[in-house]
Motif scaffolding. Sequence first.
Motif, PDB file in Angstrom:
ATOM      1  N   TRP A  72       1.119  -1.091   0.060  1.00 37.05           N
ATOM      2  CA  TRP A  72      -0.199   0.014  -0.025  1.00 37.05           C
ATOM      3  C   TRP A  72       1.055   1.340   0.048  1.00 37.05           C
ATOM      4  O   TRP A  72       2.172   1.252   0.288  1.00 37.05           O
ATOM      5  CB  TRP A  72      -1.011   0.148   1.169  1.00 37.05           C
ATOM      6  CG  TRP A  72      -2.154  -0.868   1.065  1.00 37.05           C
ATOM      7  CD1 TRP A  72      -3.495  -0.588   0.679  1.00 37.05           C
ATOM      8  CD2 TRP A  72      -2.158  -2.279   1.467  1.00 37.05           C
ATOM      9  NE1 TRP A  72      -4.453  -1.625   0.464  1.00 37.05           N
ATOM     10  CE2 TRP A  72      -3.463  -2.584   1.100  1.00 37.05           C
ATOM     11  CE3 TRP A  72      -1.307  -3.477   1.913  1.00 37.05           C
ATOM     12  CZ2 TRP A  72      -4.007  -4.172   1.438  1.00 37.05           C
ATOM     13  CZ3 TRP A  72      -1.640  -4.425   2.022  1.00 37.05           C
ATOM     14  CH2 TRP A  72      -3.026  -4.879   1.803  1.00 37.05           C
ATOM     15  N   THR A  76       2.718   0.050   3.906  1.00 36.04           N
ATOM     16  CA  THR A  76       2.016  -1.327   4.560  1.00 36.04           C
ATOM     17  C   THR A  76       2.329  -2.683   3.290  1.00 36.04           C
ATOM     18  O   THR A  76       1.994  -2.321   2.424  1.00 36.04           O
ATOM     19  CB  THR A  76       0.671  -1.263   5.045  1.00 36.04           C
ATOM     20  OG1 THR A  76       0.413  -0.347   5.874  1.00 36.04           O
ATOM     21  CG2 THR A  76       0.138  -2.597   5.583  1.00 36.04           C
ATOM     22  N   GLN A  78       1.782  -6.669   3.017  1.00 34.17           N
ATOM     23  CA  GLN A  78       1.250  -7.790   3.338  1.00 34.17           C
ATOM     24  C   GLN A  78       1.369  -9.150   2.567  1.00 34.17           C
ATOM     25  O   GLN A  78       1.233  -8.954   1.303  1.00 34.17           O
ATOM     26  CB  GLN A  78      -0.416  -7.525   3.588  1.00 34.17           C
ATOM     27  CG  GLN A  78      -1.189  -8.763   4.113  1.00 34.17           C
ATOM     28  CD  GLN A  78      -2.500  -8.943   3.991  1.00 34.17           C
ATOM     29  OE1 GLN A  78      -3.025  -9.026   2.910  1.00 34.17           O
ATOM     30  NE2 GLN A  78      -3.390  -8.415   5.055  1.00 34.17           N
ATOM     31  N   ASP A 119       5.428  -7.132  11.859  1.00 36.71           N
ATOM     32  CA  ASP A 119       4.657  -6.533  12.704  1.00 36.71           C
ATOM     33  C   ASP A 119       3.400  -7.125  13.377  1.00 36.71           C
ATOM     34  O   ASP A 119       3.121  -7.216  14.390  1.00 36.71           O
ATOM     35  CB  ASP A 119       4.134  -4.968  12.261  1.00 36.71           C
ATOM     36  CG  ASP A 119       5.378  -4.132  12.017  1.00 36.71           C
ATOM     37  OD1 ASP A 119       6.335  -4.220  12.416  1.00 36.71           O
ATOM     38  OD2 ASP A 119       5.088  -3.357  11.059  1.00 36.71           O
ATOM     39  N   GLN A 136       2.627  -9.023   8.298  1.00 30.84           N
ATOM     40  CA  GLN A 136       2.400  -7.708   7.730  1.00 30.84           C
ATOM     41  C   GLN A 136       3.331  -6.784   8.503  1.00 30.84           C
ATOM     42  O   GLN A 136       3.660  -7.298   9.522  1.00 30.84           O
ATOM     43  CB  GLN A 136       0.983  -7.427   8.479  1.00 30.84           C
ATOM     44  CG  GLN A 136       0.648  -5.855   7.669  1.00 30.84           C
ATOM     45  CD  GLN A 136      -0.963  -5.736   8.107  1.00 30.84           C
ATOM     46  OE1 GLN A 136      -2.095  -6.712   7.610  1.00 30.84           O
ATOM     47  NE2 GLN A 136      -1.189  -4.450   8.432  1.00 30.84           N
ATOM     48  N   LYS A 137       4.026  -6.017   7.759  1.00 27.62           N
ATOM     49  CA  LYS A 137       4.835  -5.119   8.209  1.00 27.62           C
ATOM     50  C   LYS A 137       4.773  -3.726   7.539  1.00 27.62           C
ATOM     51  O   LYS A 137       4.540  -3.620   6.419  1.00 27.62           O
ATOM     52  CB  LYS A 137       6.419  -5.507   7.864  1.00 27.62           C
ATOM     53  CG  LYS A 137       7.397  -4.870   8.547  1.00 27.62           C
ATOM     54  CD  LYS A 137       8.786  -5.582   8.186  1.00 27.62           C
ATOM     55  CE  LYS A 137       9.947  -5.112   8.958  1.00 27.62           C
ATOM     56  NZ  LYS A 137       9.975  -5.736  10.241  1.00 27.62           N
ATOM     57  N   LYS A 138       5.135  -2.828   8.485  1.00 25.47           N
ATOM     58  CA  LYS A 138       4.954  -1.415   7.873  1.00 25.47           C
ATOM     59  C   LYS A 138       6.246  -1.023   7.813  1.00 25.47           C
ATOM     60  O   LYS A 138       7.131  -0.848   8.548  1.00 25.47           O
ATOM     61  CB  LYS A 138       4.100  -0.457   8.968  1.00 25.47           C
ATOM     62  CG  LYS A 138       4.153   0.989   8.450  1.00 25.47           C
ATOM     63  CD  LYS A 138       2.593   1.149   8.130  1.00 25.47           C
ATOM     64  CE  LYS A 138       2.646   2.950   7.554  1.00 25.47           C
ATOM     65  NZ  LYS A 138       2.056   3.615   8.606  1.00 25.47           N
TER      66      LYS A 138
END
Lengths: 146, 110
Positions: A72, A76, A78, A119, A136-138
């Motif tokens: 995103w 972000t 995923q 995360d 998921q990781k930002k």
Amino acid sequence: MKPENEMRAAFPSASANEGLARAVVAAFVAQADPTVAELADIKTAVSEAVTNCIVHAYRDTLGTVYITAKLWGDGTLQIKVRDKGCGIADVKRAMEPLFTTGGEERAGLGFAVMQSFMDRVQVRSKPGAGTTVTLQKKLARRPPNG
Amino acid sequence: MGIRLVLRGGTLTALLSGEIDHHTARILREEIDGAAAKARPDRLVLDFSGVQFMDSSGVGLIMGRYQWMKSLGGSVVLANLPERLEKIVSMAGLDKLAVEREVASREAGK
């Protein structure tokens, strides 16, 4: 919200494809200009998830491992690693550090590594149907040329 | 993934390189155990200076060699761990094993 970019990959659960899975995800993530540490974390988590498919989900058989990745605009990331293997009867127990059914040379740290390197980690599994691990990781978005 | 084994005195040094995962750990294990079974070293040095990537399969490889060397009355030394491997090594508690820097590769290079 619609992701900025996404990709899908599918490959047989042969152990030689563990490196392929890391390389494919790393190439996808490269567009977000991740830091060296972020990229290492993501590659390690993907490696653990894919290894679980190969060692556990398709233990005595060869199946297909599916990876989808979405990115995103806010950074972000995923990643979903999915199999149609044996499934996990007790997900909570499987995620405990040092728990393993893979024999003495398995450290039992796969999920612990995913959790500490990403995360968020979500595991959905149905015995006999398969497992989906969502990572998921930002990513820290750095300004261009910054 | 690559491995070079050097026997010098009672020390067997395994110079590892490339990526260590479940696939390559199996190959490395066979190489190391084969050489160690023949040489019966007092000390097994695993040199990580050329390792670009390692996941928990590498942790299993280290723990397995540690147990095995212990059963033979020997020891395992982790040498030249690059910074990029520190996170997984400390997470697994392997930094509590004998860790040496820049000693083993110089020994092996002689």
